[in-house]
Design an enzyme around this catalytic site. Structure first.
Site, PDB file in Angstrom:
ATOM      1  N   GLN A 132       7.719   6.262 -18.133  1.00  0.00           N
ATOM      2  CA  GLN A 132       8.214   7.583 -17.918  1.00  0.00           C
ATOM      3  C   GLN A 132       9.117   7.797 -16.720  1.00  0.00           C
ATOM      4  OE1 GLN A 132       5.081   7.047 -19.033  1.00  0.00           O
ATOM      5  NE2 GLN A 132       5.801   7.310 -21.154  1.00  0.00           N
ATOM      6  N   ARG A 180      10.327  -4.564 -10.007  1.00  0.00           N
ATOM      7  CA  ARG A 180      10.551  -4.163 -11.716  1.00  0.00           C
ATOM      8  C   ARG A 180      11.171  -5.292 -12.778  1.00  0.00           C
ATOM      9  NH1 ARG A 180      11.646   2.013  -9.505  1.00  0.00           N
ATOM     10  NH2 ARG A 180       9.576   2.415  -9.225  1.00  0.00           N
ATOM     11  N   THR A 227       5.717   3.822 -13.852  1.00  0.00           N
ATOM     12  CA  THR A 227       5.410   4.118 -15.588  1.00  0.00           C
ATOM     13  C   THR A 227       6.558   3.934 -16.476  1.00  0.00           C
ATOM     14  OG1 THR A 227       5.490   6.413 -15.329  1.00  0.00           O
ATOM     15  CG2 THR A 227       3.070   5.468 -15.089  1.00  0.00           C
ATOM     16  N   ALA A 235       0.894  -1.169   0.008  1.00  0.00           N
ATOM     17  CA  ALA A 235       0.048  -0.024  -0.071  1.00  0.00           C
ATOM     18  C   ALA A 235       0.847   1.244  -0.016  1.00  0.00           C
ATOM     19  CB  ALA A 235      -0.957  -0.228   1.310  1.00  0.00           C
ATOM     20  N   LEU A 236       1.135   1.788  -1.146  1.00  0.00           N
ATOM     21  CA  LEU A 236       2.120   3.049  -1.393  1.00  0.00           C
ATOM     22  C   LEU A 236       1.361   3.993  -2.083  1.00  0.00           C
ATOM     23  CD1 LEU A 236       4.838   4.319  -1.503  1.00  0.00           C
ATOM     24  CD2 LEU A 236       5.333   3.115  -3.589  1.00  0.00           C
ATOM     25  N   GLU A 274       3.921  -0.095 -10.954  1.00  0.00           N
ATOM     26  CA  GLU A 274       5.165  -0.391 -10.340  1.00  0.00           C
ATOM     27  C   GLU A 274       6.127   0.474 -10.980  1.00  0.00           C
ATOM     28  OE1 GLU A 274       6.934  -4.274  -8.937  1.00  0.00           O
ATOM     29  OE2 GLU A 274       4.776  -4.834  -8.758  1.00  0.00           O
TER      30      GLU A 274
HETATM   31  N1  COS Z   1      17.205   2.075  -3.374  1.00  0.00           N
HETATM   32  C1  COS Z   1      17.476   2.687  -2.131  1.00  0.00           C
HETATM   33  N2  COS Z   1      17.173   3.809  -2.064  1.00  0.00           N
HETATM   34  C2  COS Z   1      16.597   4.694  -2.688  1.00  0.00           C
HETATM   35  C3  COS Z   1      16.112   4.310  -3.982  1.00  0.00           C
HETATM   36  C4  COS Z   1      16.604   2.564  -4.376  1.00  0.00           C
HETATM   37  N3  COS Z   1      16.064   2.178  -5.568  1.00  0.00           N
HETATM   38  N4  COS Z   1      15.867   5.067  -4.799  1.00  0.00           N
HETATM   39  C5  COS Z   1      15.744   6.287  -3.956  1.00  0.00           C
HETATM   40  N5  COS Z   1      16.249   5.947  -2.805  1.00  0.00           N
HETATM   41  C6  COS Z   1      16.410   7.085  -1.581  1.00  0.00           C
HETATM   42  C7  COS Z   1      17.283   7.961  -2.198  1.00  0.00           C
HETATM   43  O1  COS Z   1      18.700   7.753  -2.048  1.00  0.00           O
HETATM   44  C8  COS Z   1      17.106   9.135  -1.305  1.00  0.00           C
HETATM   45  O2  COS Z   1      17.606   8.943   0.124  1.00  0.00           O
HETATM   46  P1  COS Z   1      18.696  10.096   0.871  1.00  0.00           P
HETATM   47  O3  COS Z   1      17.722  11.348   0.792  1.00  0.00           O
HETATM   48  O4  COS Z   1      19.244   9.648   1.867  1.00  0.00           O
HETATM   49  O5  COS Z   1      19.666  10.438  -0.391  1.00  0.00           O
HETATM   50  C9  COS Z   1      15.638   8.931  -1.035  1.00  0.00           C
HETATM   51  O6  COS Z   1      15.436   7.383  -1.421  1.00  0.00           O
HETATM   52  C10 COS Z   1      14.611   9.752  -1.991  1.00  0.00           C
HETATM   53  O7  COS Z   1      14.870   9.499  -3.402  1.00  0.00           O
HETATM   54  P2  COS Z   1      14.709  10.309  -4.455  1.00  0.00           P
HETATM   55  O8  COS Z   1      15.373  11.811  -3.972  1.00  0.00           O
HETATM   56  O9  COS Z   1      15.368   9.981  -5.607  1.00  0.00           O
HETATM   57  O10 COS Z   1      13.201  10.554  -4.405  1.00  0.00           O
HETATM   58  P3  COS Z   1      11.994  11.261  -5.536  1.00  0.00           P
HETATM   59  O11 COS Z   1      10.781  11.622  -4.606  1.00  0.00           O
HETATM   60  O12 COS Z   1      12.982  12.205  -6.296  1.00  0.00           O
HETATM   61  O13 COS Z   1      11.453  10.283  -6.792  1.00  0.00           O
HETATM   62  C11 COS Z   1      11.116   8.234  -7.779  1.00  0.00           C
HETATM   63  C12 COS Z   1      11.658   9.159  -6.690  1.00  0.00           C
HETATM   64  C13 COS Z   1      10.468   9.095  -9.040  1.00  0.00           C
HETATM   65  C14 COS Z   1      12.173   7.548  -8.396  1.00  0.00           C
HETATM   66  C15 COS Z   1       9.967   7.578  -6.938  1.00  0.00           C
HETATM   67  O14 COS Z   1       9.110   8.421  -6.532  1.00  0.00           O
HETATM   68  C16 COS Z   1       9.327   6.489  -7.719  1.00  0.00           C
HETATM   69  O15 COS Z   1       9.844   5.217  -8.092  1.00  0.00           O
HETATM   70  N6  COS Z   1       8.023   6.662  -8.251  1.00  0.00           N
HETATM   71  C17 COS Z   1       7.201   5.519  -8.861  1.00  0.00           C
HETATM   72  C18 COS Z   1       6.652   5.150  -7.706  1.00  0.00           C
HETATM   73  C19 COS Z   1       6.021   3.868  -8.179  1.00  0.00           C
HETATM   74  O16 COS Z   1       6.566   2.949  -8.902  1.00  0.00           O
HETATM   75  N7  COS Z   1       4.638   3.525  -7.842  1.00  0.00           N
HETATM   76  C20 COS Z   1       4.006   2.278  -8.086  1.00  0.00           C
HETATM   77  C21 COS Z   1       3.202   1.895  -6.975  1.00  0.00           C
HETATM   78  S1  COS Z   1       3.770   0.282  -6.756  1.00  0.00           S
HETATM   79  S2  COS Z   1       2.392  -0.888  -7.970  1.00  0.00           S
END
Ligand code: COS
Length: 384
Positions: free
Chosen positions: A368, A244, A366, A123-124, A364
């Site tokens: 983009q 992923r 998009t 639940a995200l 998981e």
């Molecule tokens: N593994 C470990 N840590 C991670 C990570 C990863 N793959 N990706 C990011 N982090 C950490 C970063 O290092 C950062 O930590 P620090 O502040 O200590 O440096 C923190 O998490 C925040 O990361 P970031 O600043 O990159 O976050 P953003 O808000 O900019 O966004 C994205 C990151 C866009 C990559 C993220 O929001 C995402 O994956 N969005 C899509 C969500 C998704 O897939 N939803 C589907 C729901 S599940 S069906």
């Protein structure tokens, strides 16, 4: 990493037989009734499919990532709804506990997840926090020895079947970013949890999603994953890195099935006095599909092996998810084209796959979002 090729081959054989003999014949019924027959779910439990990724010490099969993707290549040569019923327990729902949970949390939950007695959901996502996951607004405020959770989660796969939710919620409302988020194990029967109606989706009938609404839901402080606040977003991101690769493997399996069906049809269907598979314009579609499918399969196996070797595969996981989900969309589109009018009719099944696979480019992360992650990692890596 394959630990014992003989044991893996036996597992792949039994999964492949199960798909051919039990799942493929039930595809139409599942799509008509929007339900996987309980008997089939029970057979999946017996086969150990809910415990694929849970370590042997907790009663699962403890597959490596490479073993997992090879099982998925076989398991997904059928309607993706069948994978979905085990998917959240095998993948995003359980892995946060495995990666960051305390020994007590693992011992309490993983054995029941491994047998499929308990299903887990992740639940995200929220109404206003999808791609921008770190902006989530659900709160979990500590009050004595409990957290009080309020907020709404959206599109939650398997929520109607879940025994537990791996919940991401903001424990520090003053911190609007990623570091204010924590993750929890929440018993789905807790008072204060309300499930919305099942969503009406474009495809993947038999796989269920709905809203999960938390209204003053009390979650024991002991259920904070890893007993550490502020780590929930990172847990979610690590879970999604693995998820992923898992979804990319699902895309490969489904694409193989679609292409097998399209090839068989092209060899049987006669026009202008010969099988349409003899025509070069049909052959081009078959060959392009085979080529892209092979490329995706190689990528997925490579990323899985790298992960098993302990590499950080954030970039590779996103590359796999991006390429494989787009690939299966193109393969499904060409399959409809090869089947012609029959490809548009429900009776032939290809239009159902065409709708089913559209989801892979969305959930998981998009396409983009995968592009953003890949490019960001490239830029970061190139900085002096
Ligand atoms: N593994 C470990 N840590 C991670 C990570 C990863 N793959 N990706 C990011 N982090 C950490 C970063 O290092 C950062 O930590 P620090 O502040 O200590 O440096 C923190 O998490 C925040 O990361 P970031 O600043 O990159 O976050 P953003 O808000 O900019 O966004 C994205 C990151 C866009 C990559 C993220 O929001 C995402 O994956 N969005 C899509 C969500 C998704 O897939 N939803 C589907 C729901 S599940 S069906």
């Amino acid at each position: 990493m394959i630990r014992d090729p003989e044991i893996l081959d036996a597992l792949l054989d039994s999964v492949s037989r199960f798909v051919r003999e039990r799942l493929v014949p039930a595809e139409h019924e599942v799509s008509e009734t929007d339900e996987i027959p309980p008997k089939i779910v029970e057979e999946m439990r017996q086969l150990g499919l809910f415990g694929l990724t849970i370590p042997e010490e907790f009663g699962g099969l403890g597959l490596t990532m490479e073993e997992e993707v090879r099982v998925l290549f076989e398991l997904c040569k059928t309607s993706p709804a069948f994978r979905s019923i085990i998917g959240t327990t095998v993948g995003i729902g359980s892995q946060g506990i495995l990666m960051d949970g305390t020994p007590e949390q693992k011992a309490e939950y993983l054995p029941r997840l491994a047998t499929g007695e308990l299903m887990a959901s992740f639940a995200l996502t929220e109404p206003d926090a999808g791609s921008d996951a770190a902006s989530l607004r659900t709160t979990a405020i500590l009050n004595g020895d409990h957290y009080v959770v309020n907020g709404t989660k959206r599109f939650i796969t398997n929520a109607p079947h879940a025994g537990i939710f791996t919940l991401m919620a903001r424990t520090n409302p003053a911190d609007k970013g990623a570091s204010g988020v924590s993750s929890f194990i929440v018993d789905a029967k807790s008072p204060g949890i309300i499930l919305g109606k099942n969503d009406k989706k474009m495809g993947q009938r038999g796989a269920h999603t709905c809203d999960v609404i938390f209204e003053d839901c009390r979650v024991p402080a002991a259920n904070l994953i890893g007993h550490t606040e502020g780590r929930g977003f990172k847990t979610a991101m690590k879970v999604l890195d693995k998820g992923r690769i898992h979804i990319a493997a699902v895309c490969v399996g489904v694409a193989q099935r679609i292409l097998d069906d399209a090839l068989r049809y092209a060899m049987e269907r006669k026009q202008f006095g010969q099988a349409i598979a003899e025509f070069q314009l049909i052959q081009a579609m078959l060959a392009d599909s085979q080529t892209e499918l092979y490329a995706a399969q190689c990528m997925v196996v490579d990323a899985a092996q790298r992960r098993d070797d302990g590499e950080n595969v954030s970039t590779q996981a996103s590359c796999c998810k991006l390429f494989a989900s787009e690939m299966v969309g193109r393969v499904a589109d060409r399959a409809v084209q090869i089947l012609g009018g029959a490809g548009y009719l429900a009776d032939y099944g290809i239009e159902r796959f065409y709708r089913d696979v559209r989801l892979f480019r969305l959930y998981e992360g998009t396409t983009q979002i995968q592009q953003i992650i890949i490019a960001r990692n490239m830029v970061r890596g190139a900085r002096p």
